[in-house]
Design a protein around this motif. Sequence first.
Motif, PDB file in Angstrom:
ATOM      1  N   HIS A 190      45.120 -33.078  16.678  1.00  0.00           N
ATOM      2  CA  HIS A 190      44.213 -33.138  17.813  1.00  0.00           C
ATOM      3  C   HIS A 190      43.904 -31.740  18.321  1.00  0.00           C
ATOM      4  O   HIS A 190      44.558 -30.780  17.963  1.00  0.00           O
ATOM      5  CB  HIS A 190      44.807 -33.986  18.950  1.00  0.00           C
ATOM      6  CG  HIS A 190      45.923 -33.326  19.682  1.00  0.00           C
ATOM      7  ND1 HIS A 190      47.215 -33.358  19.241  1.00  0.00           N
ATOM      8  CD2 HIS A 190      45.942 -32.605  20.839  1.00  0.00           C
ATOM      9  CE1 HIS A 190      47.986 -32.695  20.091  1.00  0.00           C
ATOM     10  NE2 HIS A 190      47.231 -32.226  21.073  1.00  0.00           N
ATOM     11  N   ALA A 203      38.870 -40.554  19.207  1.00  0.00           N
ATOM     12  CA  ALA A 203      39.264 -40.352  17.813  1.00  0.00           C
ATOM     13  C   ALA A 203      38.054 -40.582  16.917  1.00  0.00           C
ATOM     14  O   ALA A 203      37.112 -41.285  17.286  1.00  0.00           O
ATOM     15  CB  ALA A 203      40.395 -41.298  17.436  1.00  0.00           C
ATOM     16  N   ASN A 223      41.341 -39.559  11.312  1.00  0.00           N
ATOM     17  CA  ASN A 223      42.682 -39.440  11.886  1.00  0.00           C
ATOM     18  C   ASN A 223      42.834 -38.190  12.736  1.00  0.00           C
ATOM     19  O   ASN A 223      43.875 -37.551  12.747  1.00  0.00           O
ATOM     20  CB  ASN A 223      43.762 -39.471  10.797  1.00  0.00           C
ATOM     21  CG  ASN A 223      43.749 -40.778  10.049  1.00  0.00           C
ATOM     22  OD1 ASN A 223      43.584 -41.827  10.650  1.00  0.00           O
ATOM     23  ND2 ASN A 223      43.907 -40.707   8.749  1.00  0.00           N
ATOM     24  N   ALA A 239      42.197 -36.647  16.685  1.00  0.00           N
ATOM     25  CA  ALA A 239      41.965 -37.002  18.083  1.00  0.00           C
ATOM     26  C   ALA A 239      41.417 -35.808  18.852  1.00  0.00           C
ATOM     27  O   ALA A 239      41.766 -34.662  18.582  1.00  0.00           O
ATOM     28  CB  ALA A 239      43.260 -37.480  18.724  1.00  0.00           C
TER      29      ALA A 239
END
Length: 128
Positions: free
Chosen positions: A5, A40, A44, A46
């Motif tokens: 992320h 998201a 995969n 974020a």
Amino acid sequence: MVLNHINLVVKDVDKAVHLFAHCFGFNLIVNRKSKMAVLANNENFALVIWGQVLNKKEELPEYPENFHIGFYQQDEESVWNIYRKLRQEEGLKFEAEPKLIRNTFGFYLNFENLMIEISVNPFKENQQ
């Protein structure tokens, strides 16, 4: 290792959520009282949208010079399509129309103090 992320500090969480969901295809996972949100994508990855109110500051965050996030598009037509879509959004500032930049085709825009690059992947030909 996979990038999990990135945390972006913004003044208006709801506007940022709209931008990343509506224009960039992120899915909203949670919006915590318009102070922090998590989105998201299908990779995969974020995106954490952190409201500066949680930092207890009024002014817009200062990102380092040349800091930006970038999104690759499939081709020049896709760059033009997202450019036209983004031009309809309020509060965005564009440096110029899409054009040749470095070894690719794209453009830059600003949301609050955050610079965003949209371009064709210049390394696509070298990937297998």
